[in-house]
Design an enzyme around this catalytic site. Sequence first.
Site, mmCIF file in Angstrom:
data_model
loop_
_atom_site.group_PDB
_atom_site.id
_atom_site.type_symbol
_atom_site.label_atom_id
_atom_site.label_comp_id
_atom_site.label_asym_id
_atom_site.label_seq_id
_atom_site.Cartn_x
_atom_site.Cartn_y
_atom_site.Cartn_z
ATOM 1 C CB THR A 199 49.335 66.669 34.898
ATOM 2 O OG1 THR A 199 50.024 67.767 33.850
ATOM 3 C CG2 THR A 199 49.428 65.223 33.957
ATOM 4 C CG PHE A 201 48.662 61.378 36.414
ATOM 5 C CD1 PHE A 201 49.926 60.677 35.691
ATOM 6 C CD2 PHE A 201 49.038 62.764 36.869
ATOM 7 C CE1 PHE A 201 51.213 61.553 35.742
ATOM 8 C CE2 PHE A 201 50.144 63.357 36.563
ATOM 9 C CZ PHE A 201 51.450 62.788 35.948
#
Length: 305
Positions: A199, A201
Amino acid sequence: MLSFPDLAMPIVEKLKGEAAKNPAKAVAFQGSPGANSHRAALEACPDLAPLPCFGFANALDAVKDGEAGRAIIPIENSHNGRVADIHFLLPESGLSIVGEYFLPIHHALMAPAKGDERAGSLDSIKAAYSHPQALGQSRKFLREHDIVPLNFVDTAGAAAHVAELGDPTIGAIAPAIAAELYGLEIVKDHVEDAHDNMTRFVILADKPTFLQADPAKPAMTTFIFEVKNIPAALYKVLGGFATNGVNMTKLESYQVGASFSATMFYADIIGVPGDPAVDRALEECAFHSKELRILGTYEQARKRG
């Protein structure tokens, strides 16, 4: 549900108290303690105090209201795409992207213990709560084991909720640390469908940081634009980046309003304003657009291209 689970509240209050001692040195994140965003805050901003916030908008508001100097928000996952609503929230927030962080994602299926015994077998789990992103990243595992996915506001909050329910047939998919925090047993570790699950960010602040062009520190620029409603407008915008040799690493569209005629585009490019090639490309983009807004320029956390 309008707040953190009761089981998470003592930890939430403790973290909020620490962050309140020096708000400028706090980093807001969305979710309960033990969520992946909590992990990202600790790893990306080790010198800042993590501040848990119930929703993404709350985390952004914490920076605008002076409760935190930074916010760290997930923007996209390598296997489940962009995080819902982020493309709307970031421009509306008025904050600037000042950094990025890539977090490897590993999920565990956890459940309450049966009295003094350990949690039941995998076959005994009938349903599992988690954030929609985590459920999407584990969809193959859930289908294979006939586990019904149930949406929750965040992964660690789902773990706390399952602990409160106390039903050994109801599990949660969350980071392994959440099992320790909320007294659950891990039934199965690494339930994510892909070993390279990642992921991205972004880190946000109330003031932008503009990097000077430095080949030793490759940088990204993120911006949004809305092309004019004329033939080949997008083609001409993209041509401006191509002819100036500016690498566009991301381009996504999303609708604004209910007319379905105003399409916004979210883009990442390699480079910084002030570089002649980037300036020429952005100038051409602006010429063919109704709106162009830079959301931030920041150092790459991972090399592109």
